[in-house]
Design a protein around this motif. Structure first.
Motif, mmCIF file in Angstrom:
data_model
loop_
_atom_site.group_PDB
_atom_site.id
_atom_site.type_symbol
_atom_site.label_atom_id
_atom_site.label_comp_id
_atom_site.label_asym_id
_atom_site.label_seq_id
_atom_site.Cartn_x
_atom_site.Cartn_y
_atom_site.Cartn_z
ATOM 1 N N LEU A 251 38.329 46.832 53.570
ATOM 2 C CA LEU A 251 39.613 46.928 52.866
ATOM 3 C C LEU A 251 39.951 45.670 52.071
ATOM 4 O O LEU A 251 40.897 45.683 51.267
ATOM 5 C CB LEU A 251 40.740 47.191 53.880
ATOM 6 C CG LEU A 251 40.717 48.538 54.610
ATOM 7 C CD1 LEU A 251 41.820 48.560 55.673
ATOM 8 C CD2 LEU A 251 40.900 49.684 53.633
ATOM 9 N N PRO B 86 38.667 44.097 49.425
ATOM 10 C CA PRO B 86 38.736 44.120 47.948
ATOM 11 C C PRO B 86 40.053 44.683 47.414
ATOM 12 O O PRO B 86 40.537 44.239 46.365
ATOM 13 C CB PRO B 86 37.543 45.009 47.556
ATOM 14 C CG PRO B 86 36.581 44.855 48.686
ATOM 15 C CD PRO B 86 37.443 44.763 49.908
ATOM 16 N N GLN B 87 40.628 45.645 48.099
ATOM 17 C CA GLN B 87 41.877 46.231 47.620
ATOM 18 C C GLN B 87 43.098 45.570 48.241
ATOM 19 O O GLN B 87 44.241 45.894 47.894
ATOM 20 C CB GLN B 87 41.901 47.734 47.923
ATOM 21 C CG GLN B 87 41.866 48.071 49.403
ATOM 22 C CD GLN B 87 41.512 49.510 49.653
ATOM 23 O OE1 GLN B 87 40.429 49.969 49.292
ATOM 24 N NE2 GLN B 87 42.432 50.247 50.260
ATOM 25 N N GLY B 88 42.871 44.627 49.165
ATOM 26 C CA GLY B 88 43.969 43.890 49.774
ATOM 27 C C GLY B 88 44.415 44.497 51.082
ATOM 28 O O GLY B 88 44.630 45.712 51.165
#
Length: 260
Positions: free
Chosen positions: A12, A14-16
């Motif tokens: 998770l 990379p998307q924060g």
């Protein structure tokens, strides 16, 4: 209920990651996943569980406090190190312990009480200002003494014992205790759990024989690592072993938390 792993959290990134990270539906974090979030300063919140009557109630606390099982051992003063092991002797580290700077030494001593003797009792280092012997209640029966349940350093009205080393004998007049269960915490850990040094809490185990330990003392220091410290009698009663995890629990009521 599902377990959320460290690998899932990394996926998770990379998307924060949500901050705070909210658990819902009874989901739980693995210990590695919780450490992953803690290292990044991301707090964890738990959504309330709704009962069949529609009333919200608290989630069962997550088991994220590691268990440290302590066998009988002894802390020696510098004077007693010299008397038991010889002039100029320095304790030799054998294995680092969970708390920073603490170690199990190669040295051992024998304990002699009115009814019996226990050999090869491990010395822990470094040396301290005052000698302290920590045994279990079962050990006390074997030795013929009845040490009280105490926190480290509280030696008032405690029994003494004879200590035999390779170079000499020492008889202490007091200092034998059964260590009271406690949790070591750093200041950051204490803030996360909402406790302070000297507080007392209830601790819930989650193994084959779930038990609740009451009156567990909180010990906070900058050098401490998170650790629920119990002796072998307590571990055996609860079917716990080194590296298991427990949780702080108020048992459905704030009455389990006490100050002082």
């Amino acid at each position: 209920m599902a377990f959320i792993t460290e690998s899932q959290l990394r996926a998770l990134l990379p998307q924060g990651l949500p901050n705070p990270f909210r658990l819902s539906g009874g989901d739980r974090l693995t210990p590695a996943a919780r450490d992953f979030l803690r290292d990044r300063g991301i707090p964890v919140t738990e959504a309330p569980v709704v009962s069949s009557s529609g009333e919200a109630r608290r989630h069962k606390p997550e088991a994220d406090i590691p268990v440290g099982v302590s066998n009988r051992h002894i802390h020696l003063s510098e004077e007693h190190v010299r008397l038991l092991f010889g002039q100029g002797h320095t304790l030799m580290p054998m294995k680092a312990l969970s708390q920073r700077g603490q170690f199990a030494a190669h040295e051992t001593v024998s304990l002699a009480g009115p009814k019996g003797m226990i050999k090869n009792v491990r010395v822990l280092g470094p040396s301290r200002g005052e000698t302290q012997v920590e045994i279990t209640r079962t050990d006390g029966f074997l030795l013929g003494i009845q040490p009280p349940l105490r926190l480290s350093g509280d030696h008032a009205d405690t029994p003494g014992i004879a200590l035999y080393g390779p170079k000499g004998l020492v008889v202490i007049e007091s200092g034998v205790i059964v260590a009271k269960a406690h949790i070591h915490m750093s200041p950051a850990d204490a803030a996360r759990y909402g406790v302070t040094h000297g507080d007392r809490v209830s601790v819930q185990t989650h193994g084959q024989r779930p038990l609740t330990f009451g009156e567990v003392a909180i010990r906070v220091h900058a050098d401490f690592s998170l650790d629920f410290h119990i002796d072998t009698d307590e571990a055996n009663a609860a079917f716990l072993q080194q590296g298991d995890y427990v949780s702080i629990s108020a048992g459905g009521s704030d009455a389990a938390w006490a100050k002082g």
